[in-house]
Design an enzyme around this catalytic site. Structure first.
Site, PDB file in Angstrom:
ATOM      1  N   ASP A   1     -10.781  27.794   2.320  1.00 27.02           N
ATOM      2  CA  ASP A   1     -11.851  26.975   1.723  1.00 27.02           C
ATOM      3  C   ASP A   1     -13.005  26.929   2.714  1.00 27.02           C
ATOM      4  OD1 ASP A   1     -13.401  25.398   0.146  1.00 27.02           O
ATOM      5  OD2 ASP A   1     -12.000  23.717   0.031  1.00 27.02           O
TER       6      ASP A   1
ATOM      7  N   CYS B   1     -15.635  23.917   3.575  1.00 28.83           N
ATOM      8  CA  CYS B   1     -15.174  22.635   3.026  1.00 28.83           C
ATOM      9  C   CYS B   1     -15.692  21.505   3.918  1.00 28.83           C
ATOM     10  CB  CYS B   1     -13.653  22.623   2.977  1.00 28.83           C
ATOM     11  SG  CYS B   1     -12.987  21.156   2.196  1.00 28.83           S
TER      12      CYS B   1
ATOM     13  N   HIS C   1     -15.896  15.082  -1.277  1.00 29.84           N
ATOM     14  CA  HIS C   1     -15.249  16.076  -0.409  1.00 29.84           C
ATOM     15  C   HIS C   1     -14.973  17.321  -1.229  1.00 29.84           C
ATOM     16  CE1 HIS C   1     -11.163  17.192   1.702  1.00 29.84           C
ATOM     17  NE2 HIS C   1     -12.134  18.016   2.072  1.00 29.84           N
TER      18      HIS C   1
ATOM     19  N   PRO D   1     -12.747  10.876   6.525  1.00 30.24           N
ATOM     20  CA  PRO D   1     -12.087  10.150   5.438  1.00 30.24           C
ATOM     21  C   PRO D   1     -10.628   9.852   5.736  1.00 30.24           C
ATOM     22  CG  PRO D   1     -12.142  12.482   4.927  1.00 30.24           C
ATOM     23  CD  PRO D   1     -12.856  12.318   6.249  1.00 30.24           C
TER      24      PRO D   1
ATOM     25  N   HIS E   1     -11.317  15.663  11.150  1.00 30.29           N
ATOM     26  CA  HIS E   1     -11.936  15.767   9.819  1.00 30.29           C
ATOM     27  C   HIS E   1     -11.348  14.757   8.847  1.00 30.29           C
ATOM     28  CE1 HIS E   1      -8.299  17.572   8.232  1.00 30.29           C
ATOM     29  NE2 HIS E   1      -8.876  18.073   7.169  1.00 30.29           N
TER      30      HIS E   1
ATOM     31  N   ALA F   1      -7.632  11.880   8.226  1.00 29.43           N
ATOM     32  CA  ALA F   1      -6.405  11.305   8.750  1.00 29.43           C
ATOM     33  C   ALA F   1      -5.411  12.402   9.122  1.00 29.43           C
ATOM     34  CB  ALA F   1      -5.785  10.370   7.709  1.00 29.43           C
TER      35      ALA F   1
END
Length: 397
Positions: free
Chosen positions: A74, A77, A180, A302, A326, A328
């Site tokens: 990805d 991302c 996101h 996040p 980036h 948790a």
């Protein structure tokens, strides 16, 4: 905490995590990365966990080489967030209509728009560079050219997995919009195309893990990959920008009486490559599950679909190559989460959040992730917190 240094083959592994808390497979991946001949540094974020070839939550600094599998499939991302003029006092008691309107405006999962979104019709969208961006599609890998229509119709769509759109409140009761996503199917196909090419190159045959196959500078394969990589990173950034514009339009219509205003957007990649200079060397920095956190730079970290997220400002720690986590970070695989938890657990852990609570998103249950507060505590020397926000609406694919 400051970092812990673990011996590596070519370079020490600098970890903003307790090595004892990192699963054996991830530690082995870090040691494998440290054997690459081109590596100049390896920084590990507190959300580190097992990935494909390289761990998620690692920052790999190489000279004259880049590993496409370490960037991930990805490409580009990342996150976007914007503070609004709305407050908790402006909100209705039932948020299900707002969630429904977001889902109507922005396709999720494998979905796409019926017609390509025209950014010229989006309120305040910066269209400069848009035509130039699409003109460069002709220069990307021939193997994915047939995906052009799909790529144009997926621009401004969410995807699935941990991708999300959230309507949040900060500790002062102010509304934030956050989302996101990345480069969708076109980024995935470009990544897989180049990963396959890299695995076949002669200089990669003796590596400890063929998933760490690299392209090296001054080769046609490297030139082709960097061209496609940077295009896909730009696609991801535009994808988030269009989604945010669509999200704002929903909010404008739903809160017409309050006449919402929006502050400047914060946007950051967390799966990407950047050319940066450290200790007098031009390096290719791969952040796989890590954001850039240069001094004063804004970022977004996040949590999960039932926990808090953080708007942060970087402290410019060069030992971490100006990076931070980036998110948790997962503490169990998607399959493990599905085996361990039930939809009743999901309902309990997302209490108070207007969101999906069915088996299709069970792998995204908050307990499948590391505690975000602990992750933030471990990187106090990487970022400072600007705002702590908590979702009240979460849209998943």
């Amino acid at each position: 905490m400051s970092y812990v240094e673990v011996p590596g083959a070519q370079v020490p592994i600098r970890m903003w995590a307790d090595p004892a808390s990192v699963e054996d497979g991830a530690m082995q991946q870090l040691r494998n990365v440290s054997t690459l001949p081109w590596i100049k540094g390896l920084a590990v974020m507190p959300d580190v966990h097992f990935g494909k070839g390289a761990t998620v939550g690692s920052v790999i600094a190489m000279h004259g080489a880049v590993c496409p599998a370490a960037v991930g499939v990805d490409i580009g991302c990342g996150m976007s967030a914007v503070k609004t003029s709305l407050t908790a006092n402006d909100l209705p008691g039932d948020l299900s209509r707002l969630r429904s309107k977001i889902e109507q405006a922005i396709p999720v999962g494998r979905g796409m728009h019926g017609e390509t979104v025209d950014p010229g019709k989006l309120h305040g969208f910066p269209t400069s560079g848009w035509d130039d961006f699409w003109s460069r599609f002709d220069g990307i890998a021939e193997a994915v050219k047939f995906r052009q229509e799909r790529a144009t119709k997926q621009m401004g769509t969410l995807g699935s997995g941990n991708h999300m759109i959230e309507f949040c409140l900060d500790e002062a009761g102010v509304v934030w919009l956050m989302l996101h996503s990345g480069s969708r199917n076109i980024g995935k196909e470009l990544a897989e195309h180049h990963i396959g090419i890299a695995r076949g190159l002669a200089h990669n045959q003796g590596l400890v893990d063929r998933d760490l196959s690299v392209f090296i500078s001054d080769t046609p394969q490297m030139a082709a990959y960097r061209n496609d990589l940077y295009w896909a990173q730009e696609y991801a950034k535009y994808n988030r920008a269009i989604m945010m514009a669509l999200f704002k339009d929903v909010v404008r219509k739903e809160f017409k009486k309050a006449k919402p205003l929006f502050e400047r957007e914060i946007s950051c990649h967390h799966n990407y490559v950047a050319e940066e200079r450290y200790e007098g060397m031009e390096l290719l920095i791969t952040r796989k599950g890590a954001i850039r956190a240069g001094a004063g730079e804004y970022g977004i970290i996040p949590g999960s679909m039932g926990t808090s997220s953080y708007i942060v400002k970087g402290l410019g720690n060069e030992k971490a190559f100006n990076s931070a986590s980036h998110g948790a970070g997962r503490r169990m695989s998607r399959n493990a989460a599905k085996r361990r938890f039930t939809t009743r657990d999901l309902e309990e852990q997302t209490r108070g959040v207007e969101c999906r609570k069915d088996s299709g998103v069970l792998d995204e249950i908050p307990a499948a992730y590391k505690p975000i507060e602990q992750v933030m505590e471990q990187q106090r020397d990487l970022v400072e917190v600007v705002a702590k926000i908590k979702q009240i609406v979460c849209v998943k694919g």
